[in-house]
Write an enzyme that holds these catalytic residues in place. Structure first.
Site, PDB file in Angstrom:
ATOM      1  N   ASP A  74      -9.048   0.487   2.143  1.00 14.28           N
ATOM      2  CA  ASP A  74      -8.015   0.132   3.122  1.00 14.28           C
ATOM      3  C   ASP A  74      -8.538   0.529   4.512  1.00 14.28           C
ATOM      4  O   ASP A  74      -8.184   1.577   5.050  1.00 14.28           O
ATOM      5  CB  ASP A  74      -6.713   0.884   2.781  1.00 14.28           C
ATOM      6  N   THR A  85      -4.689   6.590  -0.005  1.00 10.66           N
ATOM      7  CA  THR A  85      -5.946   7.329  -0.037  1.00 10.66           C
ATOM      8  C   THR A  85      -5.927   8.403  -1.118  1.00 10.66           C
ATOM      9  O   THR A  85      -4.981   9.189  -1.200  1.00 10.66           O
ATOM     10  CB  THR A  85      -6.184   7.995   1.326  1.00 10.66           C
ATOM     11  N   GLU A 125      -9.095   4.077  -2.042  1.00 11.57           N
ATOM     12  CA  GLU A 125      -7.855   3.909  -2.799  1.00 11.57           C
ATOM     13  C   GLU A 125      -8.127   3.259  -4.148  1.00 11.57           C
ATOM     14  O   GLU A 125      -9.177   2.663  -4.367  1.00 11.57           O
ATOM     15  CB  GLU A 125      -6.864   3.035  -2.019  1.00 11.57           C
ATOM     16  N   GLN A 144      -3.680   2.699  15.087  1.00 11.07           N
ATOM     17  CA  GLN A 144      -2.631   3.242  14.209  1.00 11.07           C
ATOM     18  C   GLN A 144      -1.776   4.291  14.925  1.00 11.07           C
ATOM     19  O   GLN A 144      -0.545   4.262  14.864  1.00 11.07           O
ATOM     20  CB  GLN A 144      -3.281   3.860  12.967  1.00 11.07           C
ATOM     21  N   ARG A 168      -7.925   4.043  13.500  1.00 10.32           N
ATOM     22  CA  ARG A 168      -7.037   5.198  13.745  1.00 10.32           C
ATOM     23  C   ARG A 168      -6.458   5.220  15.142  1.00 10.32           C
ATOM     24  O   ARG A 168      -5.356   5.769  15.359  1.00 10.32           O
ATOM     25  CB  ARG A 168      -7.806   6.497  13.486  1.00 10.32           C
ATOM     26  N   GLU A 193      -9.821  12.623   7.676  1.00  4.85           N
ATOM     27  CA  GLU A 193      -9.643  13.960   7.090  1.00  4.85           C
ATOM     28  C   GLU A 193     -10.941  14.771   7.128  1.00  4.85           C
ATOM     29  O   GLU A 193     -10.928  15.948   7.466  1.00  4.85           O
ATOM     30  CB  GLU A 193      -9.178  13.838   5.630  1.00  4.85           C
ATOM     31  N   ARG A 214       1.015  15.443  13.308  1.00  7.41           N
ATOM     32  CA  ARG A 214       2.205  16.263  13.584  1.00  7.41           C
ATOM     33  C   ARG A 214       1.945  17.677  13.077  1.00  7.41           C
ATOM     34  O   ARG A 214       2.422  18.064  12.008  1.00  7.41           O
ATOM     35  CB  ARG A 214       3.442  15.710  12.839  1.00  7.41           C
ATOM     36  N   ASP A 272       0.830  -1.200   0.000  1.00  5.91           N
ATOM     37  CA  ASP A 272       0.000   0.000   0.000  1.00  5.91           C
ATOM     38  C   ASP A 272       0.869   1.257   0.000  1.00  5.91           C
ATOM     39  O   ASP A 272       1.678   1.447   0.902  1.00  5.91           O
ATOM     40  CB  ASP A 272      -0.922  -0.009   1.226  1.00  5.91           C
ATOM     41  N   HIS A 332      -3.566  13.961   0.803  1.00  9.99           N
ATOM     42  CA  HIS A 332      -3.858  13.063   1.927  1.00  9.99           C
ATOM     43  C   HIS A 332      -2.701  13.092   2.928  1.00  9.99           C
ATOM     44  O   HIS A 332      -2.910  13.223   4.137  1.00  9.99           O
ATOM     45  CB  HIS A 332      -4.094  11.637   1.419  1.00  9.99           C
ATOM     46  N   GLU A 385     -10.399   3.995   3.845  1.00  7.94           N
ATOM     47  CA  GLU A 385      -9.570   4.818   2.970  1.00  7.94           C
ATOM     48  C   GLU A 385      -9.938   4.476   1.532  1.00  7.94           C
ATOM     49  O   GLU A 385      -9.902   3.312   1.142  1.00  7.94           O
ATOM     50  CB  GLU A 385      -8.072   4.563   3.207  1.00  7.94           C
ATOM     51  N   TYR A 388       1.224   5.665  -0.643  1.00  4.79           N
ATOM     52  CA  TYR A 388       0.777   6.858   0.082  1.00  4.79           C
ATOM     53  C   TYR A 388       0.949   8.025  -0.887  1.00  4.79           C
ATOM     54  O   TYR A 388       1.590   9.013  -0.588  1.00  4.79           O
ATOM     55  CB  TYR A 388       1.711   6.992   1.293  1.00  4.79           C
ATOM     56  N   TYR A 402       2.181   3.212  15.174  1.00  2.13           N
ATOM     57  CA  TYR A 402       2.813   3.428  13.868  1.00  2.13           C
ATOM     58  C   TYR A 402       4.276   3.862  13.902  1.00  2.13           C
ATOM     59  O   TYR A 402       4.963   3.772  12.887  1.00  2.13           O
ATOM     60  CB  TYR A 402       1.975   4.385  13.014  1.00  2.13           C
ATOM     61  N   LYS A 448      -4.319  -1.878  10.183  1.00  4.19           N
ATOM     62  CA  LYS A 448      -4.791  -1.956   8.803  1.00  4.19           C
ATOM     63  C   LYS A 448      -4.895  -3.379   8.255  1.00  4.19           C
ATOM     64  O   LYS A 448      -5.521  -3.580   7.222  1.00  4.19           O
ATOM     65  CB  LYS A 448      -3.870  -1.140   7.893  1.00  4.19           C
ATOM     66  N   THR A 473      -8.965  -5.681   4.061  1.00  6.15           N
ATOM     67  CA  THR A 473      -8.849  -4.733   2.952  1.00  6.15           C
ATOM     68  C   THR A 473      -9.807  -5.220   1.875  1.00  6.15           C
ATOM     69  O   THR A 473      -9.709  -6.372   1.448  1.00  6.15           O
ATOM     70  CB  THR A 473      -7.404  -4.692   2.396  1.00  6.15           C
TER      71      THR A 473
HETATM   72 MN    MN Z   1      -3.946   3.173   2.904  1.00  2.00          MN
END
Ligand code: MN
Length: 441
Positions: A243, A370, A211, A250, A247, A384, A154, A138, A145, A209, A140, A254, A263, A267
């Site tokens: 996906d 995403t 995708e 995650q 959260r 989001e 962050r 997967d 996104h 997500e 990014y 992560y 995740k 899927t």
């Molecule tokens: Mn994804």
């Protein structure tokens, strides 16, 4: 390297399968996507081609002698129980088969060949995973996104310094890839509670997500990278991917190695694989990088990819809650975005994946990450849209959602439209969230 437009894309073609000629069908004769199905009450898996609301049974076409003009290995691949053999043959085979199928399904005044033997209603078939998928990766690839999510995790440092140089990805899990319409059980996992103590329990922040996935056709030998100029020859076709992402799990797990249990619990992919041949009319330039952005390193750049590596594909996400279904309401639209806004092209992702010598195999699935755009209404995840739950959305029932509730069904759609060409649809990628029962410990 990219496929060209030919007679099979002629917008004036009509099929003797009447439902394929309706203007809003996803599967006109110009599409011809491949999938795998099982007829109700039968055990064998067969390759099918979606045409209107019917499936053309490729094994049956072979049995009655309609594919005899094709090379033998291709005839054999059509009789296989999944798409791997066809994918292995490479793009010449898909092109030859597409040409044959287009002629076979065209309305030309002759009687349809053996219609009852080779065609069945899609509603009478069970659709299955199209390929034996050995590996799933997967990416990014949407900078919008990555920036939106980065801001939430962050705030001072949303986009990491590698983003514009290297296509970021993680290795996903092939064992939990499931087909559209399979329910998804809310995962349990470890996450931090409000007072910052870790706990283990049902995820409270379950998300989707939106995708786009692409299947590897012919692969590469271990130690032999695929160059950017050859990359698309190794792509068989595309599907929609959800996906699913927890959260809370995650956010806690992560760092430093990326997503793991947040995740890999499920899927979902859509059943029909839209070939790159079918998509030829909708290719467009890749992302136009602002002047101040770095140029891609030479191994990730080719003029053809810059000119034709993008795809004008619109993707949409809709939500239907249990209450909405009870009240007979239509699914509620959450977002709409364009795949042409992705920062990295499919060819760049595939090239980068093999650049260290990593081997891809026929049937491997790569997903884009995403698909989100720059505009309001184009964000491909609830994370989001609701800004991590800070701005919940209202459904037409008056219910509100920060993240997914039990009983929610997520519906993804995709289509390509362009003046002068037939509209090509991707079908749907659906999945309903089911709650954890007391019996599942
Ligand atoms: Mn994804």
């Amino acid at each position: 390297m990219s496929r060209s437009i030919n007679a099979t894309h002629d917008p004036n073609l009509r099929s003797w399968v009447e439902s394929a000629n309706h203007k809003d069908t996803d599967f006109p004769i110009q599409n011809l996507p491949f999938g795998v199905f099982r007829q109700k009450n039968k055990s064998d898996r067969r390759i099918g081609v979606a045409i209107g609301d019917r499936i053309l049974d490729l094994s049956a076409c072979g049995e009655v002698g309609l594919l005899l003009e094709l090379p033998e290995p291709l005839q054999e691949a059509c009789a296989a129980p999944n798409l791997n053999a066809l994918m292995t043959l490479g793009s010449w085979a898909t092109l030859a088969l597409r040409d044959r199928l287009s002629k076979l399904l065209q309305l030309n005044g002759l009687n349809p060949p053996l219609e009852t033997k080779i065609l069945l209603p899609m509603a009478e078939a069970e659709l299955l995973l199209p390929a034996n998928i050995g590996d799933y990766t997967d990416f990014y690839a949407s900078i919008f996104h990555a920036t939106n999510v980065g801001k939430l995790f962050r705030p001072n440092n949303p986009l990491l310094p590698n983003y514009k140089h290297v296509p970021i990805a993680y290795h996903g899990r092939a064992s939990s890839l499931i087909l559209s319409d399979t329910s998804v059980k809310r995962p349990k996992g470890q996450y931090k509670t409000e007072d910052s103590t870790p706990t283990f329990g049902p995820s409270q922040l379950l998300d989707y997500e939106m995708e786009v996935g692409f299947f590897v056709g012919s692969g590469n030998e271990l130690g032999k990278p695929i160059s950017i100029n050859k990359a698309e020859e190794h792509i068989f076709g595309l599907c929609l991917v959800n996906d699913w992402s927890a959260r809370d799990i995650q956010a806690w797990e992560y760092q430093p190695l990326g997503p793991f249990l947040a995740k890999n619990f499920a899927t979902t992919i859509s059943p029909w694989v839209i070939t790159l041949e079918a998509l030829a009319p909708f290719r467009c330039p890749g992302f136009s990088r602002p002047e101040e952005d770095p140029r891609p390193l030479p191994y990730l750049y080719s003029p053809v990819d810059a000119e034709r590596g993008g795809l004008e594909l619109t993707v949409e996400v809709l939500l239907s809650s249990a209450k909405m279904r009870e009240m007979g309401m239509k699914p509620f639209s959450l977002s709409r975005a364009s795949f042409k806004q992705m920062y990295w092209t499919m060819a760049q992702m595939l090239t980068h994946h093999t650049s260290n010598g990593c081997n891809l195999r026929p049937g491997d699935l790569l997903a884009s990450g995403t698909v989100s755009g720059a505009e309001e209404g184009s964000q491909g995840s609830l994370l989001e849209i609701t800004r991590r739950g800070a701005e919940p959305i209202k459904l037409p029932t008056g219910e509100s959602r920060s993240f997914l509730a039990d009983g929610d069904e997520v519906i993804m759609r995709g289509y390509c439209e362009k003046e002068g060409y037939a509209r090509i649809g991707f079908g749907e990628c659906r999945g309903k969230v089911i709650g954890i029962q007391n019996s599942d410990t």
